[in-house]
Design a protein around this motif. Structure first.
Motif, short mmCIF file in Angstrom:
data_model
loop_
_atom_site.label_atom_id
_atom_site.label_comp_id
_atom_site.label_asym_id
_atom_site.label_seq_id
_atom_site.Cartn_x
_atom_site.Cartn_y
_atom_site.Cartn_z
N LEU A 25 0.83 -1.21 0.00
CA LEU A 25 0.00 0.00 0.00
C LEU A 25 0.86 1.26 0.00
O LEU A 25 0.45 2.30 -0.55
N PHE A 29 0.21 4.14 -2.68
CA PHE A 29 -0.07 5.53 -2.31
C PHE A 29 0.98 6.50 -2.86
O PHE A 29 0.65 7.64 -3.19
N PHE A 56 -8.67 0.01 2.42
CA PHE A 56 -8.09 0.90 1.40
C PHE A 56 -9.08 1.10 0.26
O PHE A 56 -9.33 2.23 -0.18
N ASN A 57 -9.66 0.00 -0.23
CA ASN A 57 -10.58 0.08 -1.36
C ASN A 57 -11.87 0.82 -1.01
O ASN A 57 -12.45 1.50 -1.85
N PHE A 60 -10.08 4.80 1.05
CA PHE A 60 -8.95 5.64 0.66
C PHE A 60 -8.69 5.71 -0.84
O PHE A 60 -8.08 6.67 -1.30
N VAL A 61 -9.12 4.71 -1.59
CA VAL A 61 -8.81 4.69 -3.01
C VAL A 61 -9.38 5.92 -3.72
O VAL A 61 -8.80 6.40 -4.70
N ASN A 70 -5.50 1.70 -9.86
CA ASN A 70 -5.74 1.29 -8.47
C ASN A 70 -5.58 -0.22 -8.29
O ASN A 70 -5.97 -0.76 -7.26
#
Length: 199
Positions: A25, A29, A56-57, A60-61, A70
């Motif tokens: 990750l 990022f 994350f998906n 934050f994505v 992505n």
């Protein structure tokens, strides 16, 4: 380390022994890789990594640039059972890898394309198909660790060009046995997609 390597946009990042997916990750990022892939053999760590990736998906994505890929994947199993030789940047926190595992990993790494980067901790690759761009101790959360930044040579054994590492302020902090970084070189070529090895 990704700042120092400074890979060109695109390409594939692999973490061999990805644990809870921190490095995967971090690569997603901070750099514009087309694909970030982690492979972890321990079920508990892989499960935790899947939870982190799910968050994350979901949370934050959306903050990544809309034009940025992505694609992020985590696989459960031995990295010796997967073909990661299409990677542009491959990372392995190899501090706890035994000699046999290092030897098998080095043999597989010899199949990577010229110019690709392989980073290991504590122990370097045992393959003559790579040059060591830098051997330097860095401060980690558990203490200092020696980091080896390797680059795949051309098929005839010659370098692909000048070393491609960025000089950072931390490079002024030296340890015995360090080999300093040198001047930048052209970026690595584009790579094909990830796939599992055939039995």
């Amino acid at each position: 380390l990704l700042r120092k390597i400074n890979p060109a946009p695109g390409g594939i990042f692999y973490d061999l022994g990805s644990g809870t997916a921190k490095a995967v990750l971090a690569a997603r990022f901070t750099r514009d890789f087309d694909k970030c892939v982690g492979i972890e053999i321990l079920g508990g760590l892989h499960g935790q990594g899947e939870k982190v990736l799910k968050r994350f998906n979901s949370d934050f994505v959306k903050y990544l640039a809309s034009g940025q890929s992505n694609d992020t994947f985590l696989f459960h199993g031995s990295f010796l059972d997967y073909d990661w030789t299409n990677g542009d940047v491959v990372f392995a926190n190899s501090t706890c890898f035994d000699d046999d595992l290092m030897s098998e990993m080095s043999k597989m790494a010899s199949g990577m394309k010229p110019g690709s980067i392989f980073v290991t901790f504590t122990k370097g690759l045992s393959s003559s198909a790579f040059e060591v761009l830098e051997r330097k101790r860095y401060k980690m959360s558990w203490g200092p660790a020696t980091v080896f930044i390797h680059r795949k040579l051309m098929d005839d054994g010659s370098p692909v060009g000048p070393p491609s590492l960025q000089l950072l302020p931390s490079d002024e902090i030296g340890y015995d046995g360090d080999e300093p970084a040198r001047k930048p070189a052209p970026s690595a070529p584009e790579s094909p997609s990830f796939y599992r090895k055939e039995d």
